[in-house]
Scaffold this motif. Structure first.
Motif, PDB file in Angstrom:
ATOM      1  N   TYR A  55       0.804  -1.216   0.000  1.00 38.27           N
ATOM      2  CA  TYR A  55       0.000   0.000   0.000  1.00 38.27           C
ATOM      3  C   TYR A  55       0.843   1.275   0.000  1.00 38.27           C
ATOM      4  O   TYR A  55       0.348   2.339  -0.341  1.00 38.27           O
ATOM      5  N   PHE A  56       2.107   1.165   0.402  1.00 38.66           N
ATOM      6  CA  PHE A  56       2.954   2.354   0.563  1.00 38.66           C
ATOM      7  C   PHE A  56       4.305   2.143  -0.104  1.00 38.66           C
ATOM      8  O   PHE A  56       4.755   1.000  -0.263  1.00 38.66           O
ATOM      9  N   GLN A  70      -1.664  -3.664  11.458  1.00 38.55           N
ATOM     10  CA  GLN A  70      -2.455  -4.030  12.637  1.00 38.55           C
ATOM     11  C   GLN A  70      -3.941  -3.832  12.385  1.00 38.55           C
ATOM     12  O   GLN A  70      -4.765  -4.678  12.755  1.00 38.55           O
ATOM     13  N   LEU A  71      -4.297  -2.737  11.733  1.00 38.90           N
ATOM     14  CA  LEU A  71      -5.715  -2.482  11.440  1.00 38.90           C
ATOM     15  C   LEU A  71      -6.260  -3.482  10.424  1.00 38.90           C
ATOM     16  O   LEU A  71      -7.402  -3.945  10.543  1.00 38.90           O
ATOM     17  N   TYR A  94      -4.420   8.045   6.748  1.00 41.68           N
ATOM     18  CA  TYR A  94      -5.854   8.342   6.861  1.00 41.68           C
ATOM     19  C   TYR A  94      -6.541   8.076   5.517  1.00 41.68           C
ATOM     20  O   TYR A  94      -7.602   7.438   5.471  1.00 41.68           O
ATOM     21  N   ASP A  95      -5.941   8.538   4.416  1.00 43.60           N
ATOM     22  CA  ASP A  95      -6.513   8.314   3.081  1.00 43.60           C
ATOM     23  C   ASP A  95      -6.570   6.823   2.747  1.00 43.60           C
ATOM     24  O   ASP A  95      -7.560   6.333   2.190  1.00 43.60           O
ATOM     25  N   THR A  96      -5.506   6.102   3.089  1.00 50.94           N
ATOM     26  CA  THR A  96      -5.425   4.677   2.758  1.00 50.94           C
ATOM     27  C   THR A  96      -6.458   3.870   3.536  1.00 50.94           C
ATOM     28  O   THR A  96      -7.077   2.945   3.001  1.00 50.94           O
ATOM     29  N   ILE A  97      -6.669   4.223   4.803  1.00 43.40           N
ATOM     30  CA  ILE A  97      -7.710   3.546   5.593  1.00 43.40           C
ATOM     31  C   ILE A  97      -9.068   3.744   4.927  1.00 43.40           C
ATOM     32  O   ILE A  97      -9.881   2.817   4.829  1.00 43.40           O
ATOM     33  N   ARG A 106     -13.351   6.696  10.676  1.00 45.02           N
ATOM     34  CA  ARG A 106     -12.072   7.335  10.976  1.00 45.02           C
ATOM     35  C   ARG A 106     -12.265   8.832  11.097  1.00 45.02           C
ATOM     36  O   ARG A 106     -13.207   9.397  10.541  1.00 45.02           O
ATOM     37  N   PHE A 107     -11.346   9.469  11.813  1.00 43.66           N
ATOM     38  CA  PHE A 107     -11.408  10.919  12.005  1.00 43.66           C
ATOM     39  C   PHE A 107      -9.991  11.466  11.910  1.00 43.66           C
ATOM     40  O   PHE A 107      -9.072  10.936  12.528  1.00 43.66           O
TER      41      PHE A 107
END
Length: 353
Positions: A55-56, A70-71, A94-97, A106-107
């Motif tokens: 992802y990164f 972990q998530l 945050y964007d990837t989640i 998410r916040f």
């Protein structure tokens, strides 16, 4: 509040834990999460980064990769997550989640980098937005009284952690055990942790003779490395002060004057807490470190940073040039460094003092 399901020392959720709300940065007010009847659970990441590597890019922050791993592995355990915009990497997480864990609420918490009346107003507004998100998530209302009770609980936890730090300073507990207990505190409900740590502190032995060797300060960012704390525990030195967000920067502040407007009190307290390298006034941070050097008679500084953490690496030259003490720089890969190599470097550094 239900507290029967607690997290083991590893910091990973168990199958039966389903009331967790993930957080990462010490600028996150746990008090709001507690007031929402959720359990604040600090992400310490999963050592296996295979899930996140796709992802990164390879030079992305390994800690944030570990958190995504972990998530991805434990999504069903979490009710939601709050990400502080501490760096560009955190915003990309945050964007990837949002893209790959679309069912996980998410916040993104915007935290000002300066401390003045305008930034307090801005942060108070953001905290109220976060409060609204938690209320919608739990389909309930967070009253001022519930928030005040949550602040009381978290303040009590911070005071216990200060007592734990003093116990380490008095050589009643080892550095590695001190670190592990702070880690447990960040993944447990404050209510149960306060009860258990109170019992532990009462059982500790009397004050022992302090270890010999140089008095050192450890400065760094998110250092989740049992091996490093174990090495420092075994070497001929004494860590008398730390400026690390997994230790003192996590609990060295309390919320005060919160009876009238608890959300604003949170905004003031968290902006005025011991700052990290992402804040704008690095000159003030240097002055605080210099004062600690004088107060604790520190003889050397061990500067620890995670690989690819720009905020921390930018601060290192300032620390080396201005603190007036020998400084050793350790740049670590997350959960992936040679214990023997690091121990050799630390031993050589201490021998030169």
């Amino acid at each position: 509040m239900k507290t029967e399901h607690q997290t083991p020392l590893s910091g990973w959720p168990r199958e039966q834990d389903h009331n967790l709300f993930a957080w990462m940065c010490t600028y996150t007010p746990e008090e709001l999460i507690v007031a929402a009847k959720l359990r604040p659970f600090r992400l310490y990441g999963w050592a296996n980064l295979n899930k996140a590597d796709g992802y990164f890019p390879i030079n992305f922050c390994p800690y944030l990769k570990a958190n995504l791993s972990q998530l991805l592995a434990h999504e069903k355990n979490f009710k939601g997550a709050v990400i502080v915009d501490s760096c560009d990497g955190a915003r990309r997480l945050y964007d990837t989640i949002g893209s790959y864990l679309p069912h996980l609420p998410r916040f993104l918490l915007n935290v000002p980098r300066t401390v003045n009346s305008d930034s307090v107003n801005f942060f108070e507004y953001n905290l109220n937005q976060f409060k609204d998100m938690l209320q919608k998530l739990t389909d309930s209302s967070i009253s001022s009284q519930e928030l005040i009770l949550a602040i009381d609980q978290v303040n009590k936890k911070k005071n216990y952690l200060k007592g734990l730090k003093q116990s380490y300073t008095d050589n009643r507990i080892s550095l590695i055990d001190y670190y592990r207990l702070v880690r447990v505190s960040a993944t447990s409900s404050p209510e149960l942790f306060n009860s258990e740590i109170d019992k532990l502190l009462k059982r500790l032995p009397e004050k022992k003779d302090l270890p010999g060797g140089p008095r050192v300060m450890v400065v760094g960012n998110f250092i989740n490395e049992d091996k490093l704390w174990k090495i420092l525990s075994e070497l001929d030195c004494h860590m008398v002060y730390d400026d690390v967000c997994t230790l003192s920067r996590y609990f060295n502040h309390e919320v005060t004057s919160y009876q009238q407007n608890p959300v604003r009190a949170l905004a003031v307290s968290y902006l005025q807490k011991p700052s990290c390298m992402r804040m704008a006034d690095l000159g003030l941070k240097l002055e605080n470190l210099k004062q600690a050097i004088e107060d604790y008679c520190i003889q050397a500084v061990i500067f620890v940073s995670l690989k690819f953490c720009d905020n921390t690496l930018y601060f290192y030259p300032l620390a080396r040039q201005n603190l007036g003490l020998p400084v050793l720089n350790l740049e670590l890969e997350y959960n992936n460094f040679s214990e023997g190599q690091i121990k050799t470097r630390l031993e050589a550094f201490l021998e030169m003092l």
